[in-house]
Design an enzyme around this catalytic site. Sequence first.
Site, short mmCIF file in Angstrom:
data_model
loop_
_atom_site.label_atom_id
_atom_site.label_comp_id
_atom_site.label_asym_id
_atom_site.label_seq_id
_atom_site.Cartn_x
_atom_site.Cartn_y
_atom_site.Cartn_z
N ASP A 83 -1.31 -11.07 -2.77
CA ASP A 83 -1.77 -10.23 -3.90
C ASP A 83 -0.62 -9.81 -4.64
OD1 ASP A 83 -3.18 -8.32 -5.26
OD2 ASP A 83 -4.05 -7.40 -3.30
C1 BGC Z 1 -5.51 -6.07 -6.37
C2 BGC Z 1 -6.14 -7.45 -6.36
C3 BGC Z 1 -6.09 -7.97 -7.99
C4 BGC Z 1 -4.70 -8.05 -8.19
C5 BGC Z 1 -4.46 -8.23 -9.79
C6 BGC Z 1 -4.08 -5.99 -6.96
O1 BGC Z 1 -3.70 -4.75 -7.05
O2 BGC Z 1 -5.43 -5.68 -4.78
O3 BGC Z 1 -7.35 -7.51 -6.14
O4 BGC Z 1 -6.67 -9.17 -7.78
O5 BGC Z 1 -4.23 -6.68 -8.11
O6 BGC Z 1 -4.94 -7.49 -10.73
#
Ligand code: BGC
Length: 674
Positions: A233
Amino acid sequence: MEIQEKIKSLIQQMTLIEKASLCSGKDFWYLKGIERLGIPSIMVTDGPHGLRKQAGEADHVGLNESVPATCFPTASALAATWNRDLIYQVGRALGEECRQEKVGVILGPGANIKRSPLCGRNFEYFSEDPYLTGEIAKSHINGVQSQGIGTSMKHYAVNNQEFRRMTIDAVVDERALREIYLPGYEIAVKGAQPWTVMCSYNKINGTYACENPYLMTDILKDEWGHTGLVVTDWGAMNDRVAGLKAGVELEMPGTRNENDATIVAAVEAGQLNEDVLDRAVERILTLIFKAAETLDQDFACDMQAHHTLARRVAAEGAVLLKNDGDILPLQKTTRIALIGRFAKTPRYQGAGSSLMNPTRLDNLHDEILKLIGVDNLPYAPGYTEKGDQADESLIQEALTLAQRAEVVIICAGLTDLYETEGLDRSHMKLPPGHDALIQRIAAAHAKVVVVLSNGSPVEMPWVTDVACILEGYLGGQAGAGGIADILFGEVNPSGKLAETFPLKLEHTPVHPYFPGGPTTVEYRESLYVGYRYYDTVGQLVLFPFGHGLSYTRFEYRDLMLSHPQGANGEALTVTFKVKNTGKLAGKEVAQLYVRDVASTAFRPAKELKGFIKVALQPGEETSVTLELDRRAFAYYDPQLKDWRVEAGAFEILVGASSQDILSLIHISEPTRPY
Ligand code: BGC
């Protein structure tokens, strides 16, 4: 040359620095390429219910503008369709938009279990049930990937809250892990091979997901056979070398090459075997070349067709919770009053990294006008924009309007601040202004239809005072059209809840332990999540898992098993008949649950193990066949480190919801334990 051979030869030509460089992003949304070797840099973008392609300033909390794209209903609504084919079509449309925008991977779907109704991202997740989660995720992924575009199934694993999501340690027992929190991913990995899996920020039993060899290698790669890669993530990487060793290939976003140097140093110091790096690079290159092959070709999609699909899905994901006196569907000539700001300013998606820019946005007021063919409708806002307090003058205005109407439609729900990434709700109530409006109108009018826009369950203190409740979830850019279709009978509702609506927050099994903190959250309820808990302890709920009404009626009969005495480990074939006994064509979601009657291990009262959605004309009957494999009867035995089926009695239950079981058969399965 075969692509895998080409990749192997490229790896041989790379310097150590080049290999390490591929293990992190170039920037927020791009992977790195290597020009001299003809390796392109591909783009990835959020997800999950529409493309959030940022052409300008990048962020991961949904602040900056993105290129307009179709906003499909969010995951809660998708799951409520229980329709694998329809979800596949949504996936395919998302894949097409990626092709058009030259995006190689869309970051979704989210397969986290709804442990508590309070999790701020529940609107992005499918269900409290792992089997349903897995089946919907599988269809979604297969749809996207049919277009030669990758997915990122997230957030693996045990990320069921936003509170301290970056650091919290989810302490979960092995059975709950295997039976509740992992099977959704397992089903989708085995049945759809997502090109990437995104590891979550949190720790699981003391180890960060991003450096957890048990989850990333032993289970995901070795047991389930995942052939894609694991991406962090955004910003989840903790210790880069430990991450690589654990099986996390790609770090996103870029860290200005800091960790690339860490990898190089670790290899040079003999702390990281270069083979580990090579294997990671192989998976990264496989992803890059698969995506590049698609993106090399230009593609244009039919955005109007996607809007139409979004409307169909929104209608099918809406759940008719209550319809006393069969007030719905309405006649086009019914004198209605439309009350509630959401009728003109819809709430249609949640906040955070999934927040995207729709190509257009329908509202219920205008959609009803178009559908019934009139120029104006009696409308009153009923509550303020925030809705955080009852507004007496707005309520009075609404009451006056209601007096002149045969049926009053109230649009209510949760406002933006209630459902957002980064923040869990602290209660399950609607904004006070919404509750007050509904209560006051319901006290003055017998025919009130409440249309809800929210991504997760709410308490309904007025449930017995209103005639009808339609749960519209967060229906995406065409959601309002879908709701209008249901209200006026253009579409017969067929959505069913993919989660329980408890009577009140205090009844939820996790209430005393959610969200925990400051450092750990203990999953003390173990397997007893959602209906597994309510049905086991006999706790009354507002609306049960699997519930949803139709404008027609269905009857079930002739439940039969291929092995009535127990299948002894073989697949068990379950057949039964479903008949549409009403006057309208409709769709029914037939659900199949298994109950272990006599068990030495603790087991929930019933567990969903199969479902099918059938479309039936009035009077039509169909015969349904569902298969139950050995796993459908098994529990995870932590001592054995494997699935075990115990000898003894089981029940096979078939019905229209978890609490509307229309037929059951008792079998003995199997005769020998194994
Ligand atoms: C989120 C993800 C997301 C990523 C990119 C993170 O903060 O938990 O679900 O895909 O950011 O935006």
